[in-house]
Design an enzyme around this catalytic site. Structure first.
Site, mmCIF file in Angstrom:
data_model
loop_
_atom_site.group_PDB
_atom_site.id
_atom_site.type_symbol
_atom_site.label_atom_id
_atom_site.label_comp_id
_atom_site.label_asym_id
_atom_site.label_seq_id
_atom_site.Cartn_x
_atom_site.Cartn_y
_atom_site.Cartn_z
ATOM 1 N N ARG A 61 0.804 -1.226 0.000
ATOM 2 C CA ARG A 61 0.000 0.000 0.000
ATOM 3 C C ARG A 61 0.834 1.272 0.000
ATOM 4 O O ARG A 61 0.335 2.326 -0.332
ATOM 5 C CB ARG A 61 -0.873 0.018 1.257
ATOM 6 C CG ARG A 61 -2.029 -0.938 1.131
ATOM 7 C CD ARG A 61 -3.023 -0.742 2.261
ATOM 8 N NE ARG A 61 -3.717 -1.996 2.469
ATOM 9 C CZ ARG A 61 -3.572 -2.770 3.528
ATOM 10 N NH1 ARG A 61 -2.785 -2.402 4.503
ATOM 11 N NH2 ARG A 61 -4.215 -3.912 3.619
ATOM 12 N N ASP A 84 -3.436 -2.336 -3.342
ATOM 13 C CA ASP A 84 -4.059 -3.119 -2.286
ATOM 14 C C ASP A 84 -4.081 -4.589 -2.689
ATOM 15 O O ASP A 84 -3.726 -4.921 -3.807
ATOM 16 C CB ASP A 84 -5.500 -2.613 -2.096
ATOM 17 C CG ASP A 84 -5.663 -2.022 -0.715
ATOM 18 O OD1 ASP A 84 -5.210 -2.703 0.223
ATOM 19 O OD2 ASP A 84 -6.216 -0.917 -0.590
ATOM 20 N N PHE A 85 -4.572 -5.428 -1.758
ATOM 21 C CA PHE A 85 -4.604 -6.852 -2.103
ATOM 22 C C PHE A 85 -5.860 -7.232 -2.881
ATOM 23 O O PHE A 85 -6.060 -8.388 -3.223
ATOM 24 C CB PHE A 85 -4.493 -7.717 -0.843
ATOM 25 C CG PHE A 85 -3.117 -7.623 -0.207
ATOM 26 C CD1 PHE A 85 -2.010 -7.311 -0.967
ATOM 27 C CD2 PHE A 85 -2.962 -7.861 1.154
ATOM 28 C CE1 PHE A 85 -0.747 -7.215 -0.391
ATOM 29 C CE2 PHE A 85 -1.699 -7.772 1.740
ATOM 30 C CZ PHE A 85 -0.594 -7.449 0.972
ATOM 31 N N HIS A 121 10.624 -22.915 7.699
ATOM 32 C CA HIS A 121 12.046 -22.559 7.608
ATOM 33 C C HIS A 121 12.941 -23.535 8.362
ATOM 34 O O HIS A 121 14.136 -23.596 8.103
ATOM 35 C CB HIS A 121 12.294 -21.093 8.014
ATOM 36 C CG HIS A 121 12.334 -20.857 9.486
ATOM 37 N ND1 HIS A 121 11.204 -20.753 10.253
ATOM 38 C CD2 HIS A 121 13.371 -20.697 10.336
ATOM 39 C CE1 HIS A 121 11.559 -20.533 11.513
ATOM 40 N NE2 HIS A 121 12.868 -20.495 11.595
ATOM 41 N N LYS A 128 17.145 -25.481 7.500
ATOM 42 C CA LYS A 128 18.319 -25.450 8.384
ATOM 43 C C LYS A 128 19.234 -26.634 8.054
ATOM 44 O O LYS A 128 18.766 -27.766 7.884
ATOM 45 C CB LYS A 128 17.892 -25.524 9.859
ATOM 46 C CG LYS A 128 17.179 -24.248 10.338
ATOM 47 C CD LYS A 128 16.869 -24.319 11.818
ATOM 48 C CE LYS A 128 15.936 -23.216 12.255
ATOM 49 N NZ LYS A 128 16.599 -21.976 12.616
ATOM 50 N N GLU A 146 13.053 -21.158 23.573
ATOM 51 C CA GLU A 146 13.493 -19.807 23.203
ATOM 52 C C GLU A 146 13.545 -18.952 24.453
ATOM 53 O O GLU A 146 12.725 -19.134 25.361
ATOM 54 C CB GLU A 146 12.533 -19.181 22.201
ATOM 55 C CG GLU A 146 12.519 -19.906 20.873
ATOM 56 C CD GLU A 146 11.608 -19.202 19.886
ATOM 57 O OE1 GLU A 146 12.128 -18.467 19.035
ATOM 58 O OE2 GLU A 146 10.382 -19.378 19.966
ATOM 59 N N ASP A 203 1.918 -22.129 16.652
ATOM 60 C CA ASP A 203 3.035 -21.362 16.109
ATOM 61 C C ASP A 203 4.182 -22.264 15.659
ATOM 62 O O ASP A 203 4.712 -22.085 14.566
ATOM 63 C CB ASP A 203 3.530 -20.355 17.163
ATOM 64 C CG ASP A 203 4.641 -19.457 16.647
ATOM 65 O OD1 ASP A 203 4.603 -19.097 15.461
ATOM 66 O OD2 ASP A 203 5.546 -19.114 17.437
ATOM 67 N N HIS A 232 7.168 -26.760 12.681
ATOM 68 C CA HIS A 232 8.587 -27.110 12.853
ATOM 69 C C HIS A 232 8.786 -28.430 13.610
ATOM 70 O O HIS A 232 9.524 -29.306 13.181
ATOM 71 C CB HIS A 232 9.338 -26.012 13.615
ATOM 72 C CG HIS A 232 9.126 -24.632 13.057
ATOM 73 N ND1 HIS A 232 8.927 -24.386 11.726
ATOM 74 C CD2 HIS A 232 9.096 -23.423 13.658
ATOM 75 C CE1 HIS A 232 8.780 -23.077 11.529
ATOM 76 N NE2 HIS A 232 8.876 -22.467 12.700
ATOM 77 N N LYS A 257 8.476 -19.960 25.113
ATOM 78 C CA LYS A 257 9.151 -18.661 25.079
ATOM 79 C C LYS A 257 9.598 -18.346 26.500
ATOM 80 O O LYS A 257 9.002 -18.832 27.469
ATOM 81 C CB LYS A 257 8.179 -17.561 24.648
ATOM 82 C CG LYS A 257 7.504 -17.815 23.313
ATOM 83 C CD LYS A 257 8.375 -17.428 22.149
ATOM 84 C CE LYS A 257 7.647 -17.584 20.835
ATOM 85 N NZ LYS A 257 8.520 -17.620 19.678
HETATM 86 C C1 BG6 Z 1 8.900 -18.951 13.846
HETATM 87 C C2 BG6 Z 1 7.943 -18.666 14.980
HETATM 88 O O1 BG6 Z 1 8.330 -19.838 12.932
HETATM 89 O O2 BG6 Z 1 10.085 -19.528 14.367
HETATM 90 C C3 BG6 Z 1 8.574 -17.801 16.036
HETATM 91 O O3 BG6 Z 1 6.780 -18.009 14.471
HETATM 92 C C4 BG6 Z 1 9.893 -18.380 16.491
HETATM 93 O O4 BG6 Z 1 7.701 -17.651 17.154
HETATM 94 C C5 BG6 Z 1 10.763 -18.673 15.273
HETATM 95 O O5 BG6 Z 1 10.525 -17.436 17.326
HETATM 96 C C6 BG6 Z 1 12.049 -19.361 15.692
HETATM 97 O O6 BG6 Z 1 12.881 -19.557 14.593
HETATM 98 P P1 BG6 Z 1 14.415 -19.895 14.802
HETATM 99 O O7 BG6 Z 1 14.907 -20.173 13.426
HETATM 100 O O8 BG6 Z 1 15.017 -18.677 15.434
HETATM 101 O O9 BG6 Z 1 14.467 -21.071 15.717
#
Ligand code: BG6
Length: 510
Positions: A66, A108-109, A202, A206, A240, A259, A264, A362
């Site tokens: 936007r 916009d979307f 992601h 790794k 974390e 989350d 993961h 966390k």
């Molecule tokens: C994300 C989560 O997918 O991964 C976050 O939404 C989390 O809450 C993060 O902090 C951690 O990623 P990494 O690579 O730092 O372990």
């Protein structure tokens, strides 16, 4: 820091896997380019790829959003993100070359901005030689997927042809339960065929996660013991130390299980528990993961086999930090869990009876992700109790991060005239064994999407199946009142310890 040598996807099944593959003519459009993810991860990763020489000469990056930005304003924004987040050295000539292909289209979307985007991409194809090959990165909340996909379809930007490709890269969260994930898959797959959809997890990008495949399938010593005959239980931990300040918009109401466990941690479980794939072609690998996910279930009763918590104020190292409910933007009565643990089982001949404990949180004691396969005790000990008092269970620990490597834990005689056996660690550390640097997860995954390498991306079925594993747990928690509080800087709620004690186990203190 110098520019590390280029790398390619190690799972590739062609002749020489050591040669880097450079993406062919292509461009990337990012939706949600002003978000945190784009700024902290995606834009720096694109620069790093360019710096490693892995992007095509005419690579083009288009931001869509936007803001009323022109090319120059967007370039400045990208530059700041690159300077703050890139892992490789800043090299002026690399940046100047990349910046020539940086564009911004305002819109916009759900409006005619997509018409401008479409015409601009057509011009760029001619100007920059992108050849009609475009990847669209949806770094936006899932409620926008539908509009974006429909707009892309409406203006012809999703059209596949024999000479060019169109792909979509999707960020999590991919739904909030199985039903919503299925709906999202239907929306996306109605516009993009599954082979053109790249869902980002992601963790799969790794290095240490890909090494699970090497550890298991390139070696002879581990696989014979990798089953219920030898393994007592498995602990998958993602701890974390950070809190959730600034993330209320995304996190409140979502919680730790949605989350990171759904994606993961369940992906880690799949890689640890799956059978050997017939090849590392994406279909073969994904088929094995799906098979094991279909055999995976939550262990009942859920009030004894799961635990959830929410951090309260406390000492994180030397800093006194707020509790979740005092964090800006969070509901002061929030029942969102910041700690989640569950017990899963894999109903297969290999794993029958072996609990897989998954936990994440966390504001825990420290940041660490690891997978520990804890062995059964030896059937017989020719030592007296006094001699083995300090002997625990053997373990293989895959240290995903931050101290990447593998540890083997076993008993050894303490030097001296007495026979005393104590646990010792044998460590492999990436930093000691290799001089090569691990690429950042997003670099690998963006490059793989441009290269059409889908091995490291979960399929629609995998995502839905992961939700199917988690759904009963989340549903149970919704009816179970507030999560238990734990002080910041500790290792989570008491109920998580009890959950393991009931089965005679204890969490590792990594
Ligand atoms: C994300 C989560 O997918 O991964 C976050 O939404 C989390 O809450 C993060 O902090 C951690 O990623 P990494 O690579 O730092 O372990």
């Amino acid at each position: 820091m110098s520019v590390p040598s280029a790398w390619g996807n190690p799972l590739r099944n062609d002749e020489d896997k050591r040669l880097p593959r450079i993406a062919g003519p292509s461009g990337l459009v990012i939706f949600g380019v002003t978000g945190d993810l784009a700024r902290k991860k995606l834009l720096p990763a694109i620069y790093d790829l360019a710096n490693r020489g892995l992007l095509p000469a005419g690579f083009t990056l288009v931001g869509y959003g936007r803001r009323d930005w022109d090319k120059q304003a967007f370039c400045e924004y990208v530059l700041q993100a690159v300077k703050a987040g890139a892992r490789t050295d800043f090299r002026e000539h690399v940046w100047t070359h990349l910046a020539k292909g940086i564009e911004f289209v305002s819109g916009d979307f759900d409006d005619e901005g997509f018409d401008s985007l479409s015409s601009r991409l057509a011009e760029l194809d001619a100007e920059r030689g992108t050849g009609g090959n475009w990847a669209y990165y949806l770094s936006v909340p899932p409620e926008f997927f539908s509009n974006i996909c429909h707009q892309l379809e409406r203006v012809g930007m999703a059209n596949q042809s024999d000479n060019s490709w169109r792909r979509v890269i999707i960020e999590k969260p991919f739904g909030h339960d199985r039903e919503s994930a299925r709906e999202l898959n239907e929306i996306v797959n109605a516009v993009f065929p599954e082979k053109s959809v790249f869902r980002i997890d992601h963790y799969l990008g790794k290095e240490t996660v890909q090494n699970i495949l090497a550890l298991r399938f390139a070696n002879q010593i581990f696989e014979p013991m990798w089953n219920a005959h030898y393994i007592d239980h498995v602990q998958i931990t993602m701890a974390e130390d950070i809190g959730l300040g600034g993330r209320a918009g995304y996190y409140d109401g979502i919680g730790a299980a949605r989350d990171v466990i759904q994606n993961h941690l369940i992906q880690l479980l799949a890689l640890v528990a799956m059978e050997e794939p017939v090849s590392f072609q994406p279909e073969a690998l994904q088929a094995e993961k799906l098979k094991v996910l279909r055999a995976t279930h939550a262990v009942h009763p859920l009030n004894k086999t799961t635990a959830r918590g929410q951090y309260a104020a406390g000492w994180q190292g030397s800093e006194y930090v707020k509790g979740l409910r005092e964090e800006e933007g969070f509901d002061p009565n929030s029942s969102t869990e910041t700690y989640a643990a569950c017990t899963l089982e894999v109903n297969s001949r290999r794993w029958g009876g072996v609990p897989f404990y998954l936990r994440t949180g966390k504001r825990l004691g420290r940041r660490v992700t690891e997978i520990a396969l804890v062995f059964k005790e030896a059937p017989h000990q020719p030592f007296s109790d006094g001699q083995t008092g300090a002997l625990g269970q053997n373990a293989v620990v895959i240290r995903v991060q931050p101290d990447e490597g593998v540890t083997m834990r076993f008993g050894s005689k303490v030097p001296g005239s007495a026979m005393e056996v104590r646990d010792v660690n044998m460590d492999f550390a990436y930093t000691e064994a290799f001089t090569e640097e691990s690429p950042e997860a997003y670099e690998r995954l963006i490059l793989d999407a441009l290269l059409d390498e889908s091995s490291l991306f979960p399929t629609n079925e995998e995502v839905e199946q992961s939700w199917a594993i988690l759904d009963p747990i989340i549903k149970y928690w919704a009816s179970a009142g507030q999560p238990e509080e734990y002080p910041a800087g500790t290792w989570g709620p008491e109920s998580a310890d009890k959950m393991l004690r009931r089965r005679g186990h204890t969490w590792r203190r990594p």
